[in-house]
Design an enzyme around this catalytic site. Sequence first.
Site, PDB file in Angstrom:
ATOM      1  N   ASP A   1      75.623 106.201  25.026  1.00 62.66           N
ATOM      2  CA  ASP A   1      74.593 105.277  26.377  1.00 62.66           C
ATOM      3  C   ASP A   1      74.042 106.031  27.106  1.00 62.66           C
ATOM      4  OD1 ASP A   1      74.541 103.267  24.790  1.00 62.66           O
ATOM      5  OD2 ASP A   1      76.199 102.201  26.200  1.00 62.66           O
TER       6      ASP A   1
ATOM      7  N   ASP B   1      76.191  95.328  19.401  1.00 59.52           N
ATOM      8  CA  ASP B   1      77.531  96.218  19.106  1.00 59.52           C
ATOM      9  C   ASP B   1      78.760  95.502  18.136  1.00 59.52           C
ATOM     10  OD1 ASP B   1      78.256  95.024  21.640  1.00 59.52           O
ATOM     11  OD2 ASP B   1      78.429  96.833  22.527  1.00 59.52           O
TER      12      ASP B   1
ATOM     13  N   ASP C   1      74.642 106.999  29.564  1.00 59.80           N
ATOM     14  CA  ASP C   1      75.357 107.719  31.488  1.00 59.80           C
ATOM     15  C   ASP C   1      76.803 107.896  30.388  1.00 59.80           C
ATOM     16  OD1 ASP C   1      76.286 104.712  30.712  1.00 59.80           O
ATOM     17  OD2 ASP C   1      77.705 105.018  32.091  1.00 59.80           O
TER      18      ASP C   1
ATOM     19  N   ASP D   1      62.712 103.036  26.220  1.00 57.03           N
ATOM     20  CA  ASP D   1      62.259 102.054  26.600  1.00 57.03           C
ATOM     21  C   ASP D   1      61.921 101.687  27.774  1.00 57.03           C
ATOM     22  OD1 ASP D   1      61.991 100.952  23.884  1.00 57.03           O
ATOM     23  OD2 ASP D   1      63.572  99.342  24.337  1.00 57.03           O
TER      24      ASP D   1
END
Length: 482
Positions: free
Chosen positions: A145, A239, A147, A86
Site C-alpha cells: 500500500d 485481500d 504508506d 487512481d
Amino acid sequence: MSVMLFVERVYMAVVIMVVKLLGKKKYTKYKCEAIRDDLELNKTGHPMVLVQIPMYNEREVYRLSVGAACGLSWPSDRIIIQVLDDSTDCMIRDLVEMECQRWISKGVNVKYEVRNNRNGYKAGALREGLKHQYVKDCDYVVIFDADFQPESDFLLQTIPFLLSNPELGLVQARWKFVNADECLMTRLQEMSLDYHFSVEQEVGSSTYAFFGFNGTAGVWRMQALNDAGGWKDRTTVEDMDLAVRASLKGWKFVFVGDLYVKNELPSTFKAYRYQQHRWSCGPANLFRKMIKEIILCEKVSIWKKFHVIYAFFFVRKIVAHLVTFFFYCIIIPASVLVPEMHLPKIVAIYIPSAITILNAICTPRSLHLLIFWILFENVMSLHRTKATIIGLLEAERVNEWVVTEKLGNTVRNKGSNKQQKKPRSNIGERIHILELLMGMYLLYCAIYDVKYGHDHFYIYLFLQAGAFFIMGFSYIGTFVTK
C-alpha cells in the site's frame, strides 16, 4: 457468545505458548537458507518479480512508498515496479508521475499506470495491473500500500520461501507502525493490531496454514493468485476474499512474524472510523457470500473448513464485535435499570478481564494504557457492530470504500503542537450523534446505579460514558488544519 470468544482466545494463547516453548514458528520449518544465500552471492537465478503499489491521491506518502520499492535489493532486469495511480487530483497525479520518471532515469524499471475510472477500487486497480503484457513473465507479485516502506532485503527474506516450497501460495510479513507514538489513539490501535499479528496470524500460520491476507506487505505466487480466480471486487475486503479462495484451492500460507514492514496508522478519528467500517463490514459480507462455497469445497479437510467458518469468520469477525457492543454497552448498563436481571461475576468481570488481558499482553509497553484501551475498543464496537450487521444483511453502505487518509510527515513537520491539535472549524465533522446518544444512555445508567444500585457498576459506566462523549466530540486523535 462471551464463552465462545473466551474459549477461542484461550485456544490461541495455548498454541502461541507451545510455539514459543518449542522455539519454532511455522516459517522456521521451511528450509530456504541455502536458496537465500545463493541469491545473495550470485547474480543469476532470480525469478521475475512484480511489485504493485496501488494509490489514490496519496500526496503525503507517494515518495516514501515509491522510493522504498525502488530501493529493493534485486537485479534490475528481474523486477518491475508498477505504480497503479487512481488519483483524481491532477496535480497529485503529475507529482507521482514525475517521481516515477525520476527513478526511471536512474535505471529502475518503473511502470506508471493510470485508469480513466475507479471501478473495483483497489481490487480493480490490481486486476487491471496484471493484464499488461509485461506482467506475463512475472513469477511472483508483491503488494505494498502507498504508506508501506519495505527494507531493501524484503525480497531476499520472502522469495526463498516460495522458491523452495511449491505448495506455498503466500508469504505475509508483519506491520511495524512508524507513528504509533503520535497520539493516544495510535497507541491504542497498536495494542489491537499487535494481537492480530502476534497471535491471530501466527496461530493461523502455525496450525492450518491459513490466515487472512492483510492486503499489503505480502508476496503471492502468481500461479496461486490466478488459480484462485484473481482479484474480485464483490466486497471491500478483496485481500481476505483472495486468501479464502486460494486456501480452498489447496494453497498454503506462511506468516513471517520476524519480518517487519514500516507503515502508518490512521491518526485522525475520521479516517479510523472509515477504516474500521470497511474492516468490519467486508468480512461479514464475505462470510455471507462464501459460506456455502466453503462448506461444499472438497479440496480441504473438514477441520480446515471448521477453522475458517467458525474461528476465522464467525467468532473473530462477527461474535467479537457483537459481544463487545451488546454486552459491555447495552446489557451491563441495562442490568442496573432492571433489578431482577443479575449478572454473575464470572460473566460480568472474570471472563471479560481474561479476554482483555489475553488481547493486551502482546504490547507490554502499553499495559499502563489498558483501561483507556478497553474504553476505546468499547466505543469503536458501536461502529464495528453496525458495519457487521450491514455486511450480513447487505444493506446500504455495504460496498462503501473510503481510502484511509495518510499524513506521512505532515503533522511531524508542522510548526507547533498547538497547530497540530487545533480542532477543525467545521463542527459537523466533529460531532458524532451515535456516540453522544450512547454516552447519555450510559451516564443515565451510572447515575441510576449510584442512587439505587448495589453492584457498583457505576464506576465503569461513568468512565465509559466519558469515553463516548470524548469520541462523540472528536477529542481524540490528531487534528490537522487544512
